[in-house]
Scaffold this motif. Structure first.
Motif, PDB file in Angstrom:
ATOM      1  N   ALA A  42     -13.085  -1.608  -6.250  1.00 14.64           N
ATOM      2  CA  ALA A  42     -11.762  -1.324  -5.690  1.00 14.64           C
ATOM      3  C   ALA A  42     -11.411  -2.341  -4.614  1.00 14.64           C
ATOM      4  O   ALA A  42     -10.263  -2.799  -4.521  1.00 14.64           O
ATOM      5  N   TYR A  43     -12.405  -2.707  -3.819  1.00 18.60           N
ATOM      6  CA  TYR A  43     -12.168  -3.689  -2.758  1.00 18.60           C
ATOM      7  C   TYR A  43     -11.723  -5.026  -3.359  1.00 18.60           C
ATOM      8  O   TYR A  43     -10.737  -5.628  -2.917  1.00 18.60           O
TER       9      TYR A  43
ATOM     10  N   GLY B  68      -8.298  -4.831  -4.510  1.00 19.25           N
ATOM     11  CA  GLY B  68      -7.358  -4.882  -3.397  1.00 19.25           C
ATOM     12  C   GLY B  68      -7.092  -6.313  -2.961  1.00 19.25           C
ATOM     13  O   GLY B  68      -5.938  -6.709  -2.742  1.00 19.25           O
TER      14      GLY B  68
ATOM     15  N   PRO C 203      -0.129   6.381   3.104  1.00 26.64           N
ATOM     16  CA  PRO C 203      -0.752   6.834   1.866  1.00 26.64           C
ATOM     17  C   PRO C 203      -2.251   7.017   2.095  1.00 26.64           C
ATOM     18  O   PRO C 203      -2.824   6.413   3.007  1.00 26.64           O
TER      19      PRO C 203
ATOM     20  N   LEU D  82       0.828  -1.206   0.000  1.00 27.55           N
ATOM     21  CA  LEU D  82       0.000   0.000   0.000  1.00 27.55           C
ATOM     22  C   LEU D  82       0.862   1.256   0.000  1.00 27.55           C
ATOM     23  O   LEU D  82       0.338   2.361   0.016  1.00 27.55           O
TER      24      LEU D  82
ATOM     25  N   PRO E 241     -16.658   1.412  -5.021  1.00 32.72           N
ATOM     26  CA  PRO E 241     -15.857   0.890  -3.902  1.00 32.72           C
ATOM     27  C   PRO E 241     -15.766  -0.641  -3.916  1.00 32.72           C
ATOM     28  O   PRO E 241     -14.710  -1.193  -3.606  1.00 32.72           O
TER      29      PRO E 241
ATOM     30  N   PRO F  11     -12.920   4.878  -3.388  1.00 32.56           N
ATOM     31  CA  PRO F  11     -12.327   3.644  -3.933  1.00 32.56           C
ATOM     32  C   PRO F  11     -10.971   3.317  -3.315  1.00 32.56           C
ATOM     33  O   PRO F  11     -10.681   2.147  -3.067  1.00 32.56           O
ATOM     34  N   ALA F  12     -10.173   4.351  -3.037  1.00 35.61           N
ATOM     35  CA  ALA F  12      -8.842   4.084  -2.461  1.00 35.61           C
ATOM     36  C   ALA F  12      -8.975   3.447  -1.089  1.00 35.61           C
ATOM     37  O   ALA F  12      -8.192   2.562  -0.722  1.00 35.61           O
TER      38      ALA F  12
ATOM     39  N   ILE G  57     -14.265   4.439 -10.035  1.00 34.30           N
ATOM     40  CA  ILE G  57     -14.753   3.065  -9.940  1.00 34.30           C
ATOM     41  C   ILE G  57     -15.534   2.915  -8.637  1.00 34.30           C
ATOM     42  O   ILE G  57     -15.397   3.719  -7.709  1.00 34.30           O
TER      43      ILE G  57
ATOM     44  N   ILE H 118     -17.847   5.071   0.569  1.00 30.50           N
ATOM     45  CA  ILE H 118     -16.428   5.263   0.859  1.00 30.50           C
ATOM     46  C   ILE H 118     -15.686   5.460  -0.454  1.00 30.50           C
ATOM     47  O   ILE H 118     -16.179   5.114  -1.539  1.00 30.50           O
TER      48      ILE H 118
ATOM     49  N   ALA I 127     -11.541   1.592  -0.099  1.00 29.81           N
ATOM     50  CA  ALA I 127     -12.011   0.221  -0.307  1.00 29.81           C
ATOM     51  C   ALA I 127     -10.868  -0.675  -0.770  1.00 29.81           C
ATOM     52  O   ALA I 127     -10.757  -1.832  -0.344  1.00 29.81           O
ATOM     53  N   TYR I 128     -10.014  -0.110  -1.614  1.00 33.90           N
ATOM     54  CA  TYR I 128      -8.879  -0.888  -2.109  1.00 33.90           C
ATOM     55  C   TYR I 128      -7.960  -1.292  -0.948  1.00 33.90           C
ATOM     56  O   TYR I 128      -7.568  -2.463  -0.817  1.00 33.90           O
ATOM     57  N   ALA I 129      -7.648  -0.325  -0.087  1.00 38.15           N
ATOM     58  CA  ALA I 129      -6.784  -0.629   1.056  1.00 38.15           C
ATOM     59  C   ALA I 129      -7.434  -1.659   1.965  1.00 38.15           C
ATOM     60  O   ALA I 129      -6.771  -2.554   2.493  1.00 38.15           O
ATOM     61  N   LEU I 130      -8.752  -1.566   2.120  1.00 38.93           N
ATOM     62  CA  LEU I 130      -9.442  -2.536   2.967  1.00 38.93           C
ATOM     63  C   LEU I 130      -9.403  -3.926   2.334  1.00 38.93           C
ATOM     64  O   LEU I 130      -9.333  -4.938   3.036  1.00 38.93           O
TER      65      LEU I 130
END
Lengths: 438, 438
Positions: A403-404, A407, B232, A332, A400, B400-401, A398, B398, B403-406
């Motif tokens: 994106a999840y 990830g 980040p 990250l 969430p 996207p960033a 996009i 939330i 959600a991506y980290a999660l």
């Protein structure tokens, strides 16, 4: 753009002179050799030039398999390079034919069953082409001292360029396949094992001895994956996003490859390789006439030392502890990842392996090379796939859920990276050959 | 609400009669015993009742350590239960004092250094309370045949309720700590190893023998984590979201715990445990007067069999292959995960371990129990943390960033789950005791 007009002209003429005069001025010539390519036209040139070259090359490679070990270095090294050159030209010809036949459907991800078969054939020919190019490349590095250096450096650059340009399209497709399979596995838990969905079957799969070696997801299983049920919304959207992005990249790579195959630069490479298929340009006054063991073994030994040094710099003991969490570390973060050292080893290992191939029976066998190299290839692919997932997640606007899923996918591929490091370390440290010098 | 008025009244009176008359009708009485609790008032009762009970209990636990092994089953089992009851009451008293002292800052994540010390003390007292409650609970299960069954079942229910209500607040805090540390590790790559940021030090850490056992992230390192640099944006937002959600859950759990500690139900449990601290209600006409080896060993053996059966149902051979990708499997899917079987083993292993503790020197020692149990605790915590990350990712609107980290965080914790399974399997299969019956 650093190709040699001399080589082009010579091979274009079809007269194969001793390579010495061609090499020395070749690497410094910077004028584009457009004359013959322009006359032939881009489309026709792509199909005819390699075929002609291959036909010429077809008469050269003598006995199959490793060349006679008792010969001089020139015989052994030259024989190896000539075989690889013939393979390269064959791959180029097959690819040009495949591209010509499937030109209508080759642009994107479309195409029916016939298109798929064409694509598979084209992929196989590109694989052969890349394999031959890599081997020539590695051997040109290791045995540079025996060869005409300017010619060798020039050919290496051009081979890398051509193999890269032609292969990019297929690596995009492979990456998409890999990420789609991973998404299906993450969402349904079934794909990637090649088994049914019941845990008992999955466990039975894990019981096979091969699975213990870290050979996770060894089978492609891509076709089976596509037939599975619908994904949850986040995974489905992530899959669609990745497909859009990677298909676009693939289409661009396809166009670039088509353009490259029509370029003068391409014809120069094809001609240079066609020349190599009949004759190897050795360094004037070099050692190439002396016996194999004297001349070819020391450079291979040096390649091994370079490899050993690079491996020694890796955090192998840490990678050997399973689940060390290094694969995801910093993923990250913003700084560059620590994959470069592993990738460096991957390249050096390949170079050493090809040097061993040249030596054939003269080489000290090292059973680690193949499995360790495969682990590093997996490392490379997983790292690239993780980067693709991360870059897809940076797409603006996009959802969430998408994106999840990206990830999770990213982390999954980074764990593949970690698993590949673990596998590499296992192979490298466990089965160290007895006779190898320290 | 199924506590016994008889027990409450008796212990309130401070007269300890033989337990037989209290047990039989006790479990069936459903009237709330609100009289004494209402008279004392919720706040005062929470502080005074356990303290009084503990004072009474303080005179009971005879010699420290395991009870004299030569005695009867009643002596050994009763002694074990009495010690645990005294520990429970001590933990309850400490917790009540801690809650009273730190009442101002205990609500949320606020509070200065004094509040932090109070919280640490309160967490320690809750830990002691939970540990004692678990042990009593497990022993009540294993040796139920020797005990007054209605009393035992009732006390088990109530102990579980109380320990759960009091501990929830701290498990929310632990989960947040765990997830924050993981986010920092994922973003900066330094936390969680207890080492500096340079790879050499990290590698040296991996070289210690303990690290090879899969003891990833063994040190808490939470305080150090907080001092690290900025994350980040995606990771920082994910951390803030998790902190909001888990702090809210913790505050709610804190209120629920305070309410529970003022309830009549709480007083009934405290009184029942205070009674147990002096006297164990054995089953009338049971075997409790016979020797330990005859009476206590068979139930422990049965607990071991139940554990072995549950372990045999686990996909251990698959979990033993590192990087088998089972931890993340289905994590993007909608169906429930396959953690239940592992959690079942976790509970059974605990029950067997406590049965062994009762037996003391009579038990067949099994060195696997502690490390295997710790691995399963880690499994449980990582699974809960992954679920918390997934549920945070389901928050509407939330970025996207975030959600991506999660998603990355979720996958990371699921890989902790996989690592814990691997560690469990290693401990369980490698060091199987020689003398254990099949």
């Amino acid at each position: 753009m650093g190709r040699s007009r001399d080589v082009v002209v010579e091979s274009g003429r079809g007269t194969r002179e001793p390579p010495r005069p061609a090499g020395a001025p070749g690497g410094t010539a910077t004028d584009p050799a457009v004359d013959r390519a322009a006359a032939a036209g881009p489309g026709a040139a792509a199909a005819t030039a390699p075929a002609g070259a291959a036909a010429a090359a077809g008469t050269v490679p003598g006995p199959a398999g490793p060349a006679a070990p008792a010969g001089t270095a020139a015989e052994v090294l030259g024989g190896y390079l000539q075989e690889r050159a013939a393979e390269f030209l064959r791959g180029l010809r097959d690819h040009a034919q495949g591209t010509g036949a499937g030109a209508g459907g080759a642009g994107g991800g479309s195409g029916g069953t016939a298109g798929a078969a064409d694509r598979a054939r084209a992929a196989a020919s590109v694989g052969a082409l890349r394999s031959a190019a890599r081997r020539m490349n590695g051997v040109l590095v290791t045995y540079r001292a025996l060869l005409d250096p300017v010619w060798a450096d020039n050919l290496r650059t051009e081979l890398s360029w051509l193999a890269g340009v032609v292969a990019r399209e297929y690596s995009c497709a492979d990456r998409l396949e890999r990420l789609s399979a991973a998404l299906h596995r993450l969402a349904s838990g079934a794909a990637g094992r090649g088994e049914g969905t019941d845990p008992a079957a999955a466990e039975a799969g894990g019981r096979t001895p091969g699975a213990a070696g870290g050979g996770r997801r060894s089978a492609g299983g891509g076709a089976a994956t596509r037939e599975r049920g619908a994904l949850p919304v986040g995974a489905a959207r992530a899959g669609a996003l990745l497909e859009r992005q990677l298909t676009l990249a693939r289409t661009r790579a396809h166009s670039a490859a088509l353009q490259a195959l029509g370029s003068a630069r391409f014809h120069a490479v094809a001609d240079a390789v066609a020349l190599l298929a009949s004759e190897t340009p050795f360094r004037p006054g070099g050692d190439a006439d002396r016996p194999v063991a004297v001349v070819l073994a020391p450079p291979a030994e040096q390649a091994r030392r370079r490899l050993d040094e690079a491996v020694a710099a890796l955090p192998l003991s840490r990678a050997g502890a399973p689940y060390n969490a290094d694969g995801l570390s910093r993923s990250l973060g913003t700084e560059a990842r620590q994959d470069a050292a592993w990738d460096h080893v991957r390249v050096l290992l390949r170079v050493y392996r090809y040097a061993q191939e040249v030596l054939g029976p003269h080489a000290v066998p090292d059973p680690r090379l193949r499995p360790a190299g495969e682990a590093l290839e997996r490392h490379h692919e997983a790292a690239a796939a993780a980067a693709a997932a991360a870059s897809a997640a940076a797409t603006p606007r996009i959802a969430p859920a998408t994106a999840y899923a990206l990830g999770v996918l990213h982390a999954d591929q980074r764990h593949e990276v970690e698993a590949a490091r673990f596998t590499f370390g296992r192979h490298w440290t466990r089965t160290h050959p007895e006779g190898a010098p320290s």
